[in-house]
Design a protein around this motif. Sequence first.
Motif, PDB file in Angstrom:
ATOM      1  N   LEU A  39       0.823  -1.209   0.000  1.00  0.00           N
ATOM      2  CA  LEU A  39       0.000   0.000   0.000  1.00  0.00           C
ATOM      3  C   LEU A  39       0.857   1.258   0.000  1.00  0.00           C
ATOM      4  CD1 LEU A  39      -2.865  -0.885   2.503  1.00  0.00           C
ATOM      5  CD2 LEU A  39      -2.967  -0.806   0.009  1.00  0.00           C
ATOM      6  N   LEU A  40       1.955   1.239   0.726  1.00  0.00           N
ATOM      7  CA  LEU A  40       2.866   2.378   0.759  1.00  0.00           C
ATOM      8  C   LEU A  40       3.495   2.604  -0.607  1.00  0.00           C
ATOM      9  CD1 LEU A  40       3.957   4.453   2.769  1.00  0.00           C
ATOM     10  CD2 LEU A  40       5.839   2.897   3.239  1.00  0.00           C
ATOM     11  N   HIS A  41       3.815   1.522  -1.301  1.00  0.00           N
ATOM     12  CA  HIS A  41       4.372   1.624  -2.650  1.00  0.00           C
ATOM     13  C   HIS A  41       3.354   2.263  -3.597  1.00  0.00           C
ATOM     14  CE1 HIS A  41       5.634   0.241  -6.645  1.00  0.00           C
ATOM     15  NE2 HIS A  41       6.858   0.288  -6.146  1.00  0.00           N
ATOM     16  N   LYS A  42       2.109   1.842  -3.517  1.00  0.00           N
ATOM     17  CA  LYS A  42       1.067   2.429  -4.355  1.00  0.00           C
ATOM     18  C   LYS A  42       0.868   3.911  -4.042  1.00  0.00           C
ATOM     19  CE  LYS A  42      -2.791   0.277  -4.889  1.00  0.00           C
ATOM     20  NZ  LYS A  42      -4.005  -0.554  -4.702  1.00  0.00           N
ATOM     21  N   TYR A  43       0.943   4.284  -2.761  1.00  0.00           N
ATOM     22  CA  TYR A  43       0.794   5.677  -2.338  1.00  0.00           C
ATOM     23  C   TYR A  43       1.934   6.533  -2.884  1.00  0.00           C
ATOM     24  CZ  TYR A  43       0.444   9.702   0.774  1.00  0.00           C
ATOM     25  OH  TYR A  43       0.356  10.981   1.287  1.00  0.00           O
ATOM     26  N   PHE A  44       3.163   6.027  -2.791  1.00  0.00           N
ATOM     27  CA  PHE A  44       4.307   6.769  -3.328  1.00  0.00           C
ATOM     28  C   PHE A  44       4.221   6.882  -4.844  1.00  0.00           C
ATOM     29  CE2 PHE A  44       7.184   5.486   0.458  1.00  0.00           C
ATOM     30  CZ  PHE A  44       6.666   6.527   1.196  1.00  0.00           C
ATOM     31  N   HIS A  45       3.707   5.846  -5.485  1.00  0.00           N
ATOM     32  CA  HIS A  45       3.564   5.882  -6.942  1.00  0.00           C
ATOM     33  C   HIS A  45       2.532   6.945  -7.349  1.00  0.00           C
ATOM     34  CE1 HIS A  45       4.001   4.370 -10.980  1.00  0.00           C
ATOM     35  NE2 HIS A  45       2.688   4.281 -11.094  1.00  0.00           N
ATOM     36  N   ARG A  46       1.457   7.049  -6.582  1.00  0.00           N
ATOM     37  CA  ARG A  46       0.433   8.038  -6.868  1.00  0.00           C
ATOM     38  C   ARG A  46       0.967   9.459  -6.676  1.00  0.00           C
ATOM     39  NH1 ARG A  46      -4.310   7.147  -3.294  1.00  0.00           N
ATOM     40  NH2 ARG A  46      -3.371   8.718  -1.975  1.00  0.00           N
ATOM     41  N   LEU A  47       1.857   9.649  -5.696  1.00  0.00           N
ATOM     42  CA  LEU A  47       2.449  10.966  -5.461  1.00  0.00           C
ATOM     43  C   LEU A  47       3.647  11.245  -6.372  1.00  0.00           C
ATOM     44  CD1 LEU A  47       2.435  11.183  -1.566  1.00  0.00           C
ATOM     45  CD2 LEU A  47       0.853  12.240  -3.168  1.00  0.00           C
ATOM     46  N   LYS A  48       4.024  10.239  -7.160  1.00  0.00           N
ATOM     47  CA  LYS A  48       5.172  10.333  -8.070  1.00  0.00           C
ATOM     48  C   LYS A  48       6.461  10.634  -7.307  1.00  0.00           C
ATOM     49  CE  LYS A  48       2.308  11.491 -11.916  1.00  0.00           C
ATOM     50  NZ  LYS A  48       1.410  12.510 -12.336  1.00  0.00           N
ATOM     51  N   ARG A  49       6.674   9.895  -6.240  1.00  0.00           N
ATOM     52  CA  ARG A  49       7.889  10.011  -5.426  1.00  0.00           C
ATOM     53  C   ARG A  49       8.836   8.877  -5.795  1.00  0.00           C
ATOM     54  NH1 ARG A  49       8.004  14.356  -1.702  1.00  0.00           N
ATOM     55  NH2 ARG A  49       5.884  15.145  -1.658  1.00  0.00           N
ATOM     56  N   LYS A  50       9.594   9.082  -6.875  1.00  0.00           N
ATOM     57  CA  LYS A  50      10.440   8.009  -7.400  1.00  0.00           C
ATOM     58  C   LYS A  50      11.549   7.611  -6.429  1.00  0.00           C
ATOM     59  CE  LYS A  50       9.496   9.130 -12.171  1.00  0.00           C
ATOM     60  NZ  LYS A  50      10.009   9.546 -13.459  1.00  0.00           N
ATOM     61  N   SER A  51      12.127   8.585  -5.751  1.00  0.00           N
ATOM     62  CA  SER A  51      13.217   8.251  -4.826  1.00  0.00           C
ATOM     63  C   SER A  51      12.703   7.445  -3.634  1.00  0.00           C
ATOM     64  CB  SER A  51      13.926   9.513  -4.351  1.00  0.00           C
ATOM     65  OG  SER A  51      13.016  10.365  -3.690  1.00  0.00           O
ATOM     66  N   LEU A  52      11.503   7.764  -3.166  1.00  0.00           N
ATOM     67  CA  LEU A  52      10.935   6.998  -2.053  1.00  0.00           C
ATOM     68  C   LEU A  52      10.551   5.592  -2.494  1.00  0.00           C
ATOM     69  CD1 LEU A  52       8.744   9.688  -0.282  1.00  0.00           C
ATOM     70  CD2 LEU A  52      10.897   8.730   0.488  1.00  0.00           C
ATOM     71  N   ILE A  53      10.101   5.466  -3.737  1.00  0.00           N
ATOM     72  CA  ILE A  53       9.784   4.131  -4.281  1.00  0.00           C
ATOM     73  C   ILE A  53      11.051   3.285  -4.353  1.00  0.00           C
ATOM     74  CG2 ILE A  53       8.995   2.890  -6.329  1.00  0.00           C
ATOM     75  CD1 ILE A  53       7.055   5.227  -6.829  1.00  0.00           C
ATOM     76  N   GLN A  54      12.151   3.889  -4.798  1.00  0.00           N
ATOM     77  CA  GLN A  54      13.418   3.165  -4.878  1.00  0.00           C
ATOM     78  C   GLN A  54      13.899   2.754  -3.490  1.00  0.00           C
ATOM     79  OE1 GLN A  54      16.001   5.822  -6.979  1.00  0.00           O
ATOM     80  NE2 GLN A  54      15.134   5.325  -8.992  1.00  0.00           N
ATOM     81  N   ALA A  55      13.765   3.653  -2.522  1.00  0.00           N
ATOM     82  CA  ALA A  55      14.158   3.325  -1.152  1.00  0.00           C
ATOM     83  C   ALA A  55      13.300   2.194  -0.597  1.00  0.00           C
ATOM     84  CB  ALA A  55      14.066   4.558  -0.272  1.00  0.00           C
ATOM     85  N   LEU A  56      12.008   2.239  -0.868  1.00  0.00           N
ATOM     86  CA  LEU A  56      11.113   1.181  -0.405  1.00  0.00           C
ATOM     87  C   LEU A  56      11.446  -0.150  -1.053  1.00  0.00           C
ATOM     88  CD1 LEU A  56       8.658   0.590   1.375  1.00  0.00           C
ATOM     89  CD2 LEU A  56       7.212   1.145  -0.571  1.00  0.00           C
ATOM     90  N   ASP A  57      11.800  -0.137  -2.342  1.00  0.00           N
ATOM     91  CA  ASP A  57      12.201  -1.367  -3.025  1.00  0.00           C
ATOM     92  C   ASP A  57      13.467  -1.951  -2.409  1.00  0.00           C
ATOM     93  OD1 ASP A  57      10.058  -1.395  -4.737  1.00  0.00           O
ATOM     94  OD2 ASP A  57      11.104  -0.321  -6.334  1.00  0.00           O
ATOM     95  N   LYS A  58      14.399  -1.097  -1.995  1.00  0.00           N
ATOM     96  CA  LYS A  58      15.614  -1.586  -1.330  1.00  0.00           C
ATOM     97  C   LYS A  58      15.279  -2.224   0.016  1.00  0.00           C
ATOM     98  CE  LYS A  58      19.118   1.354  -3.385  1.00  0.00           C
ATOM     99  NZ  LYS A  58      20.164   2.350  -3.120  1.00  0.00           N
ATOM    100  N   ILE A  59      14.344  -1.626   0.723  1.00  0.00           N
ATOM    101  CA  ILE A  59      13.921  -2.182   2.019  1.00  0.00           C
ATOM    102  C   ILE A  59      13.265  -3.545   1.810  1.00  0.00           C
ATOM    103  CG2 ILE A  59      12.281  -1.909   3.910  1.00  0.00           C
ATOM    104  CD1 ILE A  59      12.781   1.107   3.738  1.00  0.00           C
ATOM    105  N   LYS A  60      12.409  -3.646   0.790  1.00  0.00           N
ATOM    106  CA  LYS A  60      11.707  -4.905   0.534  1.00  0.00           C
ATOM    107  C   LYS A  60      12.656  -6.005   0.054  1.00  0.00           C
ATOM    108  CE  LYS A  60       7.781  -4.542  -1.729  1.00  0.00           C
ATOM    109  NZ  LYS A  60       6.757  -4.034  -2.662  1.00  0.00           N
ATOM    110  N   SER A  61      13.692  -5.638  -0.684  1.00  0.00           N
ATOM    111  CA  SER A  61      14.617  -6.655  -1.207  1.00  0.00           C
ATOM    112  C   SER A  61      15.671  -7.053  -0.173  1.00  0.00           C
ATOM    113  CB  SER A  61      15.313  -6.153  -2.462  1.00  0.00           C
ATOM    114  OG  SER A  61      16.197  -5.098  -2.152  1.00  0.00           O
ATOM    115  N   GLY A  62      15.939  -6.212   0.797  1.00  0.00           N
ATOM    116  CA  GLY A  62      17.008  -6.468   1.754  1.00  0.00           C
ATOM    117  C   GLY A  62      16.539  -7.155   2.919  1.00  0.00           C
TER     118      GLY A  62
END
Length: 62
Positions: A39-62
Amino acid sequence: MAGDEGTANTLEATPTWAVATVVFVLIVISIIIEYLLHLLHKYFHRLKRKSLIQALDKIKSG
């Protein structure tokens, strides 16, 4: 302590229902966390926060 004779509880002496309950709770908590991250990823995508999406992806993969 009263009644403590130095015996330690082992997994073999633990009832199966207790072990299953603990495992079930851990699985439910992990599913809830994964859903909240989604849900947080979808929220960041809606706000067009690319850097936060990348940070969230790093958290999810790590």
